[in-house]
Design an enzyme around this catalytic site. Structure first.
Site, short mmCIF file in Angstrom:
data_model
loop_
_atom_site.label_atom_id
_atom_site.label_comp_id
_atom_site.label_asym_id
_atom_site.label_seq_id
_atom_site.Cartn_x
_atom_site.Cartn_y
_atom_site.Cartn_z
N CYS A 4 -1.24 4.92 1.57
CA CYS A 4 -0.78 4.78 2.82
C CYS A 4 0.55 5.63 3.23
O CYS A 4 0.63 6.06 4.27
CB CYS A 4 -0.29 2.99 3.09
SG CYS A 4 -1.70 1.90 3.33
N CYS A 27 0.72 -1.16 -0.02
CA CYS A 27 0.09 0.04 0.03
C CYS A 27 0.79 1.29 -0.12
O CYS A 27 1.02 1.84 0.99
CB CYS A 27 -0.95 0.00 1.33
SG CYS A 27 -1.90 1.36 1.39
#
Length: 108
Positions: free
Chosen positions: A35, A31
């Protein structure tokens, strides 16, 4: 980076069960896009504020932890205070809301 990796359910339980303010970021290695900005904000705040403890959980590696919290999307950032009481939550890549939550945590 001043963010501690949580690698077991016991570490997670200890982190959220303390009297301190704990911010837990639920992410995954793959991610990057959504993220990364969230982790950067947490890293920035962790170096400025020793009153808040920052942690990260890789949901792919810590399925038991992610399942115990009911993580359905990443990134998810949850703040706990006073022995496991949830005091804030941000879903997705919402940097503005995360910064607001972190500013509010300073007042606890």
């Amino acid at each position: 980076m001043c963010i501690t990796q949580i690698v077991s359910i016991d570490e997670f339980t200890n982190a959220v069960g303390s009297d301190d303010i704990s911010v837990i970021g639920f992410t995954a290695d793959w991610c990057d896009g959504p993220c990364k900005p969230i982790l950067q904000v947490c890293d920035e705040y962790s170096s400025k504020n020793c009153k808040i403890n920052f942690y990260q959980v890789d949901v792919d590696k810590q399925l038991e932890v992610a399942g115990s919290v009911g993580i359905m999307t990443i990134p998810t950032t949850i703040a706990y205070h006073a022995k496991g009481r949830k005091v804030g939550e941000v879903f997705g890549n919402n940097v503005g809301r995360l910064k607001l939550m972190l500013e509010n945590l300073k007042k606890l």
